[in-house]
Write a protein that holds these residues in place. Structure first.
Motif, PDB file in Angstrom:
ATOM      1  N   UNK A   8    -106.993  18.961  27.067  1.00  0.00           N
ATOM      2  CA  UNK A   8    -105.960  19.995  27.145  1.00  0.00           C
ATOM      3  C   UNK A   8    -105.896  20.666  28.502  1.00  0.00           C
ATOM      4  N   UNK A   9    -106.779  20.258  29.435  1.00  0.00           N
ATOM      5  CA  UNK A   9    -106.835  20.887  30.758  1.00  0.00           C
ATOM      6  C   UNK A   9    -105.878  20.184  31.725  1.00  0.00           C
ATOM      7  N   UNK A  10    -104.612  20.249  31.404  1.00  0.00           N
ATOM      8  CA  UNK A  10    -103.601  19.536  32.191  1.00  0.00           C
ATOM      9  C   UNK A  10    -103.365  20.220  33.529  1.00  0.00           C
ATOM     10  N   UNK A  11    -102.756  19.469  34.435  1.00  0.00           N
ATOM     11  CA  UNK A  11    -102.404  19.985  35.752  1.00  0.00           C
ATOM     12  C   UNK A  11    -100.904  19.848  35.951  1.00  0.00           C
ATOM     13  N   UNK A  12    -100.198  20.978  36.013  1.00  0.00           N
ATOM     14  CA  UNK A  12     -98.776  20.986  36.300  1.00  0.00           C
ATOM     15  C   UNK A  12     -98.584  20.946  37.813  1.00  0.00           C
ATOM     16  N   UNK A  13     -97.865  19.968  38.287  1.00  0.00           N
ATOM     17  CA  UNK A  13     -97.718  19.770  39.731  1.00  0.00           C
ATOM     18  C   UNK A  13     -96.725  20.766  40.319  1.00  0.00           C
ATOM     19  N   UNK A  14     -97.180  21.508  41.319  1.00  0.00           N
ATOM     20  CA  UNK A  14     -96.306  22.430  42.052  1.00  0.00           C
ATOM     21  C   UNK A  14     -95.769  21.779  43.324  1.00  0.00           C
ATOM     22  N   UNK A  15     -96.627  20.963  43.955  1.00  0.00           N
ATOM     23  CA  UNK A  15     -96.263  20.383  45.245  1.00  0.00           C
ATOM     24  C   UNK A  15     -97.066  19.107  45.453  1.00  0.00           C
ATOM     25  N   UNK A  16     -96.448  18.130  46.095  1.00  0.00           N
ATOM     26  CA  UNK A  16     -97.121  16.868  46.401  1.00  0.00           C
ATOM     27  C   UNK A  16     -96.854  16.525  47.862  1.00  0.00           C
ATOM     28  N   UNK A  17     -97.923  16.283  48.605  1.00  0.00           N
ATOM     29  CA  UNK A  17     -97.806  15.995  50.036  1.00  0.00           C
ATOM     30  C   UNK A  17     -98.676  14.803  50.395  1.00  0.00           C
ATOM     31  N   UNK A  18     -98.371  14.172  51.524  1.00  0.00           N
ATOM     32  CA  UNK A  18     -99.279  13.170  52.080  1.00  0.00           C
ATOM     33  C   UNK A  18     -99.555  13.525  53.534  1.00  0.00           C
ATOM     34  N   UNK A  19    -100.709  13.096  54.044  1.00  0.00           N
ATOM     35  CA  UNK A  19    -101.129  13.510  55.377  1.00  0.00           C
ATOM     36  C   UNK A  19    -100.438  12.682  56.458  1.00  0.00           C
ATOM     37  N   UNK A  20    -100.776  12.987  57.731  1.00  0.00           N
ATOM     38  CA  UNK A  20    -100.096  12.375  58.872  1.00  0.00           C
ATOM     39  C   UNK A  20    -100.256  10.867  58.911  1.00  0.00           C
ATOM     40  N   UNK A  21    -101.366  10.349  58.371  1.00  0.00           N
ATOM     41  CA  UNK A  21    -101.601   8.905  58.347  1.00  0.00           C
ATOM     42  C   UNK A  21    -101.094   8.251  57.066  1.00  0.00           C
ATOM     43  N   UNK A  22    -100.732   9.084  56.091  1.00  0.00           N
ATOM     44  CA  UNK A  22    -100.249   8.546  54.830  1.00  0.00           C
ATOM     45  C   UNK A  22    -101.335   7.965  53.950  1.00  0.00           C
ATOM     46  N   UNK A  23    -102.614   8.254  54.296  1.00  0.00           N
ATOM     47  CA  UNK A  23    -103.697   7.642  53.528  1.00  0.00           C
ATOM     48  C   UNK A  23    -104.424   8.611  52.601  1.00  0.00           C
ATOM     49  N   UNK A  24    -103.886   9.831  52.445  1.00  0.00           N
ATOM     50  CA  UNK A  24    -104.443  10.810  51.512  1.00  0.00           C
ATOM     51  C   UNK A  24    -103.316  11.678  50.952  1.00  0.00           C
ATOM     52  N   UNK A  25    -103.368  11.923  49.655  1.00  0.00           N
ATOM     53  CA  UNK A  25    -102.402  12.816  49.013  1.00  0.00           C
ATOM     54  C   UNK A  25    -103.020  14.185  48.799  1.00  0.00           C
ATOM     55  N   UNK A  26    -102.189  15.214  48.846  1.00  0.00           N
ATOM     56  CA  UNK A  26    -102.590  16.574  48.500  1.00  0.00           C
ATOM     57  C   UNK A  26    -101.683  17.042  47.374  1.00  0.00           C
ATOM     58  N   UNK A  27    -102.300  17.359  46.231  1.00  0.00           N
ATOM     59  CA  UNK A  27    -101.530  17.759  45.049  1.00  0.00           C
ATOM     60  C   UNK A  27    -101.867  19.210  44.717  1.00  0.00           C
ATOM     61  N   UNK A  28    -100.884  20.093  44.808  1.00  0.00           N
ATOM     62  CA  UNK A  28    -101.067  21.494  44.433  1.00  0.00           C
ATOM     63  C   UNK A  28    -100.617  21.672  42.990  1.00  0.00           C
ATOM     64  N   UNK A  29    -101.499  22.255  42.176  1.00  0.00           N
ATOM     65  CA  UNK A  29    -101.242  22.285  40.735  1.00  0.00           C
ATOM     66  C   UNK A  29    -101.495  23.671  40.141  1.00  0.00           C
ATOM     67  N   UNK A  30    -100.896  23.887  38.984  1.00  0.00           N
ATOM     68  CA  UNK A  30    -101.301  24.973  38.091  1.00  0.00           C
ATOM     69  C   UNK A  30    -102.284  24.348  37.106  1.00  0.00           C
ATOM     70  N   UNK A  31    -103.555  24.732  37.218  1.00  0.00           N
ATOM     71  CA  UNK A  31    -104.613  24.146  36.409  1.00  0.00           C
ATOM     72  C   UNK A  31    -104.777  24.905  35.103  1.00  0.00           C
TER      73      UNK A  31
END
Length: 222
Positions: free
Chosen positions: A66-89
């Motif tokens: 039940x500990x879902x993560x609602x996505x607020x924002x999704x980004x990728x870095x300058x090289x495109x090899x890592x994602x950053x996911x901002x969530x409401x936990x």
């Protein structure tokens, strides 16, 4: 979607690491891996999906706990090899029951420079570091709900109780100021700030947004 999938640099296994951050407190919660399918599901559903390397299967964060993560924002870095996911936990992010998977801290004294790492370039400690720390602790209490903690009590009673406390502490600040008692005012102002920050967390409004509003007002030309 196709542009996003092309922008990401997938590794040899077709995966990319995803760093997950609390959108309100800015605490780093966890790191997991996504493949193309889990990234598509994340974007389409608005909740996080990952690829389990140990089980070789997709997993929907919080599907069983039940500990879902609602996505607020999704980004990728300058090289495109890592994602950053901002969530409401919802609840703890870690399977151990901790708010964040990164709860094993290396103390400052064990690092090069020791306590000096906490000092800014200007040579002065960050005056407002305590607010950031308090926001993080309140977020942790909200996620973990430790038994007997006052913050747990406030969150479980809900917004009406929190608002009541904000109102009470505001009145106490007024009384202390009218009494010209700075010791009393210091204590009551601290109580008010604490309860206001609990309210911000309950409403999932980051302190950064409040500071941004102040900055906008400051920079508005009259």
């Amino acid at each position: 979607m196709e542009a996003l999938l092309r922008a990401v640099k997938w590794d040899a296994q077709g995966l990319v690491p995803a760093v997950v951050q609390d959108a309100s407190s800015k605490e780093v919660l966890m790191m997991a891996y996504m493949n193309e399918e889990s990234l598509k599901l994340t974007v389409e559903s608005g909740e996080t999906w990952y690829w389990s390397r140990s089980r070789s299967e997709l997993w929907h964060k919080g599907a069983t706990s039940g500990h879902i993560q609602k996505v607020r924002s999704l980004r990728y870095d300058c090289d495109g090899d890592t994602l950053l996911v901002l969530v409401d936990q919802t609840g703890p992010a870690c399977h151990t029951g901790q708010y964040s998977c990164f709860h094993n801290e290396v103390k400052a004294g064990a690092l090069a420079g020791g306590e000096a790492a906490a000092v800014t370039v200007a040579g002065q400690a960050d005056r407002f570091a305590m607010l950031s720390k308090l926001e993080s602790v309140i977020a942790q209490r909200d996620a973990e709900r430790p038994e007997g903690a006052y913050t747990t009590y406030l969150f479980e009673k809900g917004v009406d109780k929190i608002l009541k406390k904000v109102g009470e502490e505001t009145a106490e600040v007024i009384i202390a100021a009218k009494n010209k008692d700075n010791d009393e005012l210091r204590c009551e102002a601290s109580d008010l700030i604490f309860h206001l920050m609990v309210l911000l967390r309950e409403r999932k409004l980051p302190l950064d947004d409040v500071l941004g509003e102040l900055d906008k007002r400051h920079n508005t030309k009259k």
